[in-house]
Design a protein around this motif. Structure first.
Motif, PDB file in Angstrom:
ATOM      1  N   ILE A 105       0.849  -1.202   0.000  1.00 13.12           N
ATOM      2  CA  ILE A 105       0.000   0.000   0.000  1.00 13.12           C
ATOM      3  C   ILE A 105       0.880   1.246   0.000  1.00 13.12           C
ATOM      4  O   ILE A 105       0.627   2.202  -0.741  1.00 13.12           O
ATOM      5  CB  ILE A 105      -0.965  -0.008   1.215  1.00 13.12           C
ATOM      6  CG1 ILE A 105      -1.968  -1.155   1.081  1.00 13.12           C
ATOM      7  CG2 ILE A 105      -1.672   1.329   1.367  1.00 13.12           C
ATOM      8  CD1 ILE A 105      -2.848  -1.115  -0.150  1.00 13.12           C
ATOM      9  N   HIS A 106       1.915   1.235   0.816  1.00 10.59           N
ATOM     10  CA  HIS A 106       2.857   2.367   0.841  1.00 10.59           C
ATOM     11  C   HIS A 106       3.490   2.565  -0.535  1.00 10.59           C
ATOM     12  O   HIS A 106       3.620   3.697  -1.016  1.00 10.59           O
ATOM     13  CB  HIS A 106       3.927   2.136   1.912  1.00 10.59           C
ATOM     14  CG  HIS A 106       4.985   3.193   1.926  1.00 10.59           C
ATOM     15  ND1 HIS A 106       4.769   4.453   2.438  1.00 10.59           N
ATOM     16  CD2 HIS A 106       6.254   3.180   1.466  1.00 10.59           C
ATOM     17  CE1 HIS A 106       5.868   5.174   2.293  1.00 10.59           C
ATOM     18  NE2 HIS A 106       6.787   4.424   1.701  1.00 10.59           N
ATOM     19  N   GLU A 110       3.067   5.927  -3.103  1.00 12.41           N
ATOM     20  CA  GLU A 110       4.162   6.749  -3.616  1.00 12.41           C
ATOM     21  C   GLU A 110       3.801   7.365  -4.962  1.00 12.41           C
ATOM     22  O   GLU A 110       4.260   8.451  -5.294  1.00 12.41           O
ATOM     23  CB  GLU A 110       5.445   5.920  -3.741  1.00 12.41           C
ATOM     24  CG  GLU A 110       6.075   5.584  -2.414  1.00 12.41           C
ATOM     25  CD  GLU A 110       7.312   4.703  -2.556  1.00 12.41           C
ATOM     26  OE1 GLU A 110       7.678   4.319  -3.695  1.00 12.41           O
ATOM     27  OE2 GLU A 110       7.919   4.393  -1.514  1.00 12.41           O
ATOM     28  N   ARG A 111       3.011   6.669  -5.742  1.00 19.94           N
ATOM     29  CA  ARG A 111       2.576   7.197  -7.041  1.00 19.94           C
ATOM     30  C   ARG A 111       1.197   7.839  -6.952  1.00 19.94           C
ATOM     31  O   ARG A 111       0.985   8.951  -7.430  1.00 19.94           O
ATOM     32  CB  ARG A 111       2.552   6.094  -8.101  1.00 19.94           C
ATOM     33  CG  ARG A 111       3.890   5.493  -8.393  1.00 19.94           C
ATOM     34  CD  ARG A 111       4.842   6.535  -9.010  1.00 19.94           C
ATOM     35  NE  ARG A 111       6.204   6.064  -9.052  1.00 19.94           N
ATOM     36  CZ  ARG A 111       6.774   5.524 -10.106  1.00 19.94           C
ATOM     37  NH1 ARG A 111       6.110   5.368 -11.220  1.00 19.94           N
ATOM     38  NH2 ARG A 111       8.028   5.125 -10.049  1.00 19.94           N
ATOM     39  N   LEU A 112       0.251   7.129  -6.352  1.00 24.57           N
ATOM     40  CA  LEU A 112      -1.122   7.645  -6.302  1.00 24.57           C
ATOM     41  C   LEU A 112      -1.223   8.884  -5.421  1.00 24.57           C
ATOM     42  O   LEU A 112      -2.136   9.687  -5.580  1.00 24.57           O
ATOM     43  CB  LEU A 112      -2.074   6.551  -5.813  1.00 24.57           C
ATOM     44  CG  LEU A 112      -2.197   5.334  -6.740  1.00 24.57           C
ATOM     45  CD1 LEU A 112      -3.046   4.253  -6.092  1.00 24.57           C
ATOM     46  CD2 LEU A 112      -2.758   5.736  -8.087  1.00 24.57           C
ATOM     47  N   GLY A 113      -0.267   9.058  -4.522  1.00 22.79           N
ATOM     48  CA  GLY A 113      -0.259  10.235  -3.649  1.00 22.79           C
ATOM     49  C   GLY A 113      -0.018  11.534  -4.395  1.00 22.79           C
ATOM     50  O   GLY A 113      -0.236  12.614  -3.850  1.00 22.79           O
ATOM     51  N   GLU A 119      -8.747  15.040  -8.319  1.00 24.16           N
ATOM     52  CA  GLU A 119      -8.364  14.139  -9.410  1.00 24.16           C
ATOM     53  C   GLU A 119      -8.766  12.697  -9.088  1.00 24.16           C
ATOM     54  O   GLU A 119      -9.274  11.987  -9.955  1.00 24.16           O
ATOM     55  CB  GLU A 119      -6.849  14.207  -9.648  1.00 24.16           C
ATOM     56  CG  GLU A 119      -6.400  15.491 -10.304  1.00 24.16           C
ATOM     57  CD  GLU A 119      -4.889  15.625 -10.341  1.00 24.16           C
ATOM     58  OE1 GLU A 119      -4.386  16.200 -11.341  1.00 24.16           O
ATOM     59  OE2 GLU A 119      -4.211  15.177  -9.387  1.00 24.16           O
ATOM     60  N   THR A 120      -8.546  12.293  -7.850  1.00 22.06           N
ATOM     61  CA  THR A 120      -8.920  10.941  -7.441  1.00 22.06           C
ATOM     62  C   THR A 120     -10.417  10.737  -7.598  1.00 22.06           C
ATOM     63  O   THR A 120     -10.862   9.701  -8.108  1.00 22.06           O
ATOM     64  CB  THR A 120      -8.486  10.678  -5.984  1.00 22.06           C
ATOM     65  OG1 THR A 120      -7.065  10.822  -5.900  1.00 22.06           O
ATOM     66  CG2 THR A 120      -8.873   9.300  -5.529  1.00 22.06           C
ATOM     67  N   GLN A 121     -11.208  11.694  -7.187  1.00 18.86           N
ATOM     68  CA  GLN A 121     -12.664  11.596  -7.321  1.00 18.86           C
ATOM     69  C   GLN A 121     -13.080  11.564  -8.786  1.00 18.86           C
ATOM     70  O   GLN A 121     -13.963  10.782  -9.165  1.00 18.86           O
ATOM     71  CB  GLN A 121     -13.338  12.750  -6.595  1.00 18.86           C
ATOM     72  CG  GLN A 121     -13.231  12.653  -5.091  1.00 18.86           C
ATOM     73  CD  GLN A 121     -13.747  13.899  -4.378  1.00 18.86           C
ATOM     74  OE1 GLN A 121     -14.215  14.850  -4.987  1.00 18.86           O
ATOM     75  NE2 GLN A 121     -13.643  13.893  -3.046  1.00 18.86           N
TER      76      GLN A 121
END
Length: 134
Positions: A105-106, A110-113, A119-121
């Protein structure tokens, strides 16, 4: 077809990034999927496990066999239904889950953060809409 091409390229890039880390953790992607699906559960029947993972029932048997050989899962026959069995993590499998799941998950964060909440929504809504078309 540009949407399909971009979706495939995105999946391939995500998969390569994710699977490289999973291999470094000593597992294949399907093995990781099974261990993470079983984590924090009391176990699952094969059909239920197949539904919750990205693995077909036919492939799942081989994956469970290999995880069993590694000592990470075991098959248990429930007393109320001796015609089936439940796949459960062994104590070593639990230790692997508790180690690899947070680590992976970490790695993904690192990328999805780098995405904003907006943008995520937007991405989530667009992918949900695309899935609904099928």
């Amino acid at each position: 077809m540009a949407v399909v091409r971009e979706l495939v390229r995105t999946y391939q890039a995500f998969s390569a990034y994710s699977e490289e880390n999973i291999r470094e953790l000593g597992l294949t992607a399907p093995q990781f999927d099974v261990i993470c699906t079983l984590g924090n559960t009391s176990g699952m029947m094969m059909g239920q496990l197949a539904e919750k993972t990205l693995v077909t029932k036919g492939t799942l048997t081989g994956i469970v066999d290999r995880l069993e050989q590694k000592g990470l899962v075991r098959r248990e026959v429930p007393p109320e239904n001796r015609r089936c069995f439940i796949i459960v993590l062994t104590p070593e499998g639990e230790r692997v889950f508790e180690s690899v799941f947070p680590s992976h998950i970490h790695h993904l964060k690192e990328r999805l953060g780098h995405l904003t909440d907006a943008e995520t929504q937007q991405i989530t809504a667009a992918l949900k809409r695309l899935r609904e078309l099928f």
